[in-house]
Design a protein around this motif. Structure first.
Motif, mmCIF file in Angstrom:
data_model
loop_
_atom_site.group_PDB
_atom_site.id
_atom_site.type_symbol
_atom_site.label_atom_id
_atom_site.label_comp_id
_atom_site.label_asym_id
_atom_site.label_seq_id
_atom_site.Cartn_x
_atom_site.Cartn_y
_atom_site.Cartn_z
ATOM 1 N N TYR A 175 7.288 1.312 -10.980
ATOM 2 C CA TYR A 175 6.174 0.692 -10.255
ATOM 3 C C TYR A 175 5.260 -0.053 -11.235
ATOM 4 O O TYR A 175 4.883 -1.190 -10.989
ATOM 5 N N ARG B 43 2.373 1.784 -3.413
ATOM 6 C CA ARG B 43 1.392 2.355 -4.351
ATOM 7 C C ARG B 43 1.264 3.862 -4.141
ATOM 8 O O ARG B 43 1.203 4.626 -5.110
ATOM 9 N N GLU B 44 1.204 4.271 -2.882
ATOM 10 C CA GLU B 44 1.044 5.691 -2.579
ATOM 11 C C GLU B 44 2.276 6.498 -2.961
ATOM 12 O O GLU B 44 2.160 7.615 -3.472
ATOM 13 N N GLY C 23 3.388 4.853 -7.119
ATOM 14 C CA GLY C 23 2.384 4.339 -8.044
ATOM 15 C C GLY C 23 2.373 4.987 -9.410
ATOM 16 O O GLY C 23 1.940 4.378 -10.385
ATOM 17 N N GLN D 43 0.833 -1.208 0.000
ATOM 18 C CA GLN D 43 0.000 0.000 0.000
ATOM 19 C C GLN D 43 0.869 1.260 0.000
ATOM 20 O O GLN D 43 0.628 2.198 -0.745
ATOM 21 N N GLN E 222 4.444 -4.052 -11.329
ATOM 22 C CA GLN E 222 3.085 -4.597 -11.287
ATOM 23 C C GLN E 222 2.831 -5.550 -12.456
ATOM 24 O O GLN E 222 2.235 -6.616 -12.269
#
Length: 129
Positions: A25, A16-17, A20, A13, A29
């Motif tokens: 990133y 991502r913040e 992201g 999390q 993913q």
């Protein structure tokens, strides 16, 4: 030593913040989307093995800028690039700083031996310098 699922999700999390919107990133993913639970466990084991090698290198009296330490940095960067995203020298330098600045990383890495996080950070700084 392994990262439990709740800690993994917390880190995911935060990643991502923080990152992201970056290409690294997005690449991570894409590349990890098909990884199974066993794949993630195997990759974490590989990273833990490399951190243990950094600890051994340090405990053997090698300096962070020694050839042995620099070979480990190259292997660390290659491992990240092979399995997650293209780990440029700039990204690697940032990771090295994070390993000591973020207490969560420091304590996790230092589980391999007190001072390992600082040694990794110093070795990465020498490599990227």
């Amino acid at each position: 030593m392994s990262i439990n699922e709740s800690v993994f999700e917390e880190y995911a999390q935060e990643a991502r913040e923080r990152w992201g919107s970056t290409e690294a990133y997005a690449e991570s993913q894409r590349r990890t989307a098909g990884y199974s639970r066993d794949d993630h466990a195997r990759l974490a084991e590989g990273m833990n093995g490399l951190m243990a090698e950094f600890a051994h290198c340090m405990q053997s009296g090698n300096a962070a800028d020694s050839e042995q330490a620099q070979q480990l940095v190259r292997r660390w960067q290659s491992y990240i690039s092979e399995h997650y995203y293209q780990c440029t020298d700039g990204i690697l330098a940032g990771l090295g700083q994070m390993y000591t600045a973020d207490e969560r990383f420091r304590s996790s890495i230092d589980a391999h031996g007190e001072g390992t996080a600082q040694f990794m950070s110093d070795a990465i700084a020498a490599y990227c310098g």
